[in-house]
Design a protein around this motif. Structure first.
Motif, PDB file in Angstrom:
ATOM      1  N   HIS A  92     -52.416 -31.771 107.312  1.00 19.20           N
ATOM      2  CA  HIS A  92     -52.493 -32.016 105.869  1.00 19.20           C
ATOM      3  C   HIS A  92     -51.853 -30.819 105.167  1.00 19.20           C
ATOM      4  O   HIS A  92     -52.436 -29.728 105.142  1.00 19.20           O
ATOM      5  N   GLU A  93     -50.694 -31.011 104.581  1.00 17.91           N
ATOM      6  CA  GLU A  93     -49.963 -29.865 104.038  1.00 17.91           C
ATOM      7  C   GLU A  93     -50.580 -29.322 102.753  1.00 17.91           C
ATOM      8  O   GLU A  93     -50.724 -28.118 102.585  1.00 17.91           O
ATOM      9  N   GLN A  94     -50.930 -30.183 101.803  1.00 18.39           N
ATOM     10  CA  GLN A  94     -51.482 -29.748 100.523  1.00 18.39           C
ATOM     11  C   GLN A  94     -52.996 -29.980 100.514  1.00 18.39           C
ATOM     12  O   GLN A  94     -53.521 -30.720  99.677  1.00 18.39           O
ATOM     13  N   PHE A  95     -53.686 -29.311 101.412  1.00 19.62           N
ATOM     14  CA  PHE A  95     -55.130 -29.503 101.526  1.00 19.62           C
ATOM     15  C   PHE A  95     -55.883 -28.785 100.414  1.00 19.62           C
ATOM     16  O   PHE A  95     -56.860 -29.301  99.868  1.00 19.62           O
ATOM     17  N   LEU A  96     -55.460 -27.566 100.072  1.00 16.39           N
ATOM     18  CA  LEU A  96     -56.086 -26.782  99.019  1.00 16.39           C
ATOM     19  C   LEU A  96     -55.124 -26.599  97.848  1.00 16.39           C
ATOM     20  O   LEU A  96     -53.904 -26.654  98.017  1.00 16.39           O
ATOM     21  N   THR A  97     -55.688 -26.341  96.672  1.00 13.12           N
ATOM     22  CA  THR A  97     -54.884 -25.936  95.531  1.00 13.12           C
ATOM     23  C   THR A  97     -54.672 -24.423  95.577  1.00 13.12           C
ATOM     24  O   THR A  97     -55.392 -23.701  96.295  1.00 13.12           O
ATOM     25  N   ALA A  98     -53.711 -23.933  94.812  1.00 12.40           N
ATOM     26  CA  ALA A  98     -53.469 -22.483  94.763  1.00 12.40           C
ATOM     27  C   ALA A  98     -54.700 -21.722  94.252  1.00 12.40           C
ATOM     28  O   ALA A  98     -55.060 -20.674  94.829  1.00 12.40           O
ATOM     29  N   HIS A 125     -44.012 -28.378 121.437  1.00 15.90           N
ATOM     30  CA  HIS A 125     -43.973 -28.823 120.044  1.00 15.90           C
ATOM     31  C   HIS A 125     -44.172 -27.599 119.153  1.00 15.90           C
ATOM     32  O   HIS A 125     -44.964 -26.715 119.471  1.00 15.90           O
ATOM     33  N   VAL A 126     -43.459 -27.542 118.043  1.00 20.02           N
ATOM     34  CA  VAL A 126     -43.642 -26.476 117.060  1.00 20.02           C
ATOM     35  C   VAL A 126     -44.109 -27.104 115.753  1.00 20.02           C
ATOM     36  O   VAL A 126     -43.491 -28.050 115.257  1.00 20.02           O
ATOM     37  N   GLN A 127     -45.202 -26.585 115.218  1.00 18.15           N
ATOM     38  CA  GLN A 127     -45.704 -27.048 113.929  1.00 18.15           C
ATOM     39  C   GLN A 127     -45.699 -25.901 112.930  1.00 18.15           C
ATOM     40  O   GLN A 127     -46.242 -24.833 113.192  1.00 18.15           O
ATOM     41  N   ARG A 128     -45.070 -26.112 111.807  1.00 19.19           N
ATOM     42  CA  ARG A 128     -45.095 -25.136 110.722  1.00 19.19           C
ATOM     43  C   ARG A 128     -46.402 -25.290 109.960  1.00 19.19           C
ATOM     44  O   ARG A 128     -46.718 -26.379 109.468  1.00 19.19           O
ATOM     45  N   LEU A 129     -47.195 -24.231 109.867  1.00 18.51           N
ATOM     46  CA  LEU A 129     -48.443 -24.238 109.119  1.00 18.51           C
ATOM     47  C   LEU A 129     -48.203 -23.556 107.779  1.00 18.51           C
ATOM     48  O   LEU A 129     -48.046 -22.338 107.703  1.00 18.51           O
ATOM     49  N   GLU A 130     -48.157 -24.347 106.732  1.00 23.79           N
ATOM     50  CA  GLU A 130     -47.919 -23.820 105.400  1.00 23.79           C
ATOM     51  C   GLU A 130     -49.215 -23.278 104.804  1.00 23.79           C
ATOM     52  O   GLU A 130     -50.313 -23.685 105.200  1.00 23.79           O
ATOM     53  N   PRO A 131     -49.110 -22.360 103.830  1.00 21.51           N
ATOM     54  CA  PRO A 131     -50.329 -21.913 103.148  1.00 21.51           C
ATOM     55  C   PRO A 131     -51.025 -23.088 102.465  1.00 21.51           C
ATOM     56  O   PRO A 131     -50.366 -24.009 101.973  1.00 21.51           O
ATOM     57  N   ARG A 132     -52.346 -23.074 102.490  1.00 26.04           N
ATOM     58  CA  ARG A 132     -53.198 -24.096 101.884  1.00 26.04           C
ATOM     59  C   ARG A 132     -53.242 -25.380 102.700  1.00 26.04           C
ATOM     60  O   ARG A 132     -53.698 -26.410 102.225  1.00 26.04           O
ATOM     61  N   SER A 133     -52.768 -25.330 103.948  1.00 23.60           N
ATOM     62  CA  SER A 133     -52.745 -26.529 104.786  1.00 23.60           C
ATOM     63  C   SER A 133     -53.974 -26.597 105.689  1.00 23.60           C
ATOM     64  O   SER A 133     -54.700 -25.617 105.883  1.00 23.60           O
ATOM     65  N   LEU A 134     -54.181 -27.805 106.255  1.00 22.51           N
ATOM     66  CA  LEU A 134     -55.264 -28.055 107.201  1.00 22.51           C
ATOM     67  C   LEU A 134     -54.674 -28.657 108.467  1.00 22.51           C
ATOM     68  O   LEU A 134     -53.894 -29.607 108.409  1.00 22.51           O
ATOM     69  N   LEU A 135     -55.048 -28.099 109.610  1.00 20.71           N
ATOM     70  CA  LEU A 135     -54.653 -28.611 110.918  1.00 20.71           C
ATOM     71  C   LEU A 135     -55.900 -29.085 111.645  1.00 20.71           C
ATOM     72  O   LEU A 135     -56.873 -28.323 111.767  1.00 20.71           O
TER      73      LEU A 135
END
Length: 210
Positions: A22-28, A152-162
């Motif tokens: 989930h890329e946009q899991f949290l707000t800033a 496999h490579v997964q980019r973990l963006e800030p505010r994301s959920l894995l």
């Protein structure tokens, strides 16, 4: 935004079954609030990186959990985040958790540029679902399966959920390479400070030794 990783293209070879992002899991503002709560806590420095333990303190030397490791309930901010993770999870993951107390243990890791973690599968003292929330810098997480050689490579963006369950939890190793830069979509991107919050359930709790 949520996606099953088998739908990703450019950086994907073979995606682990049971890995959901989930890329946009949290707000800033939520990210800043959680970072403030974390930085107001007392960091431990017994590893090469700073860590915090909640619920249970994991014994890295014995690689197990017993009742003596219990350190109390989650603080309110962490309970709130755990509930938010449960709500975002798929029905398959929710069936592995409990709505009222989805997770029993959490660890916060701080990664400065150049720091990482060796390939591993979370120990079997932990339950069938693992969730990680990323704060601060983005980072590449590497997945590999020894039995098949798949990667496999997964980019973990800030505010994301894995979320990891099934094969992604039990047969794939995950790691973060010790480097200061990552390559993603043809770009070389510098790392900054990253803080991760990893939630787990307890599957095997050994009685305390006397």
């Amino acid at each position: 935004m949520s996606m099953q990783l088998s739908l990703l293209a450019e950086e994907t070879t073979v995606a682990p079954t049971g890995l959901v992002y989930h890329e946009q899991f949290l707000t800033a503002p939520e990210e800043l609030d959680f970072l403030a709560q974390i930085d107001a806590s007392e960091w431990l420095t017994d590893l090469s990186r700073r860590v915090l333990h909640f619920g249970f303190k994991y014994d890295y030397s014995n690689r197990r959990l017993d009742e003596s490791a219990r350190i109390g309930a989650f603080p309110a901010w962490l309970t709130s985040l755990a509930s938010k993770v449960y709500t975002a999870a798929s029905e398959d993951v929710q069936r592995l958790l409990e709505a009222q107390q989805p997770f029993e243990q959490a660890i916060v890791n701080e990664y400065q540029p150049g720091q990482g973690i060796a390939p591993h599968i979370d120990r079997d003292c932990f339950g069938p679902a693992v969730a990680t929330v990323s704060l601060g810098s983005a980072i590449n997480m590497d997945f590999s399966r020894d039995a098949t050689g798949d990667e496999h490579v997964q980019r973990l963006e800030p505010r994301s959920l894995l979320l990891l369950h099934g094969e992604a939890r039990t047969t794939w190793r995950h790691s973060i390479a010790k480097r200061r830069k990552d390559e993603w979509h043809g770009q070389v991107l510098e790392r900054k400070r990253r803080v991760s919050i990893t939630f787990r359930t307890i599957a095997d709790l050994i009685p305390a030794q006397t």
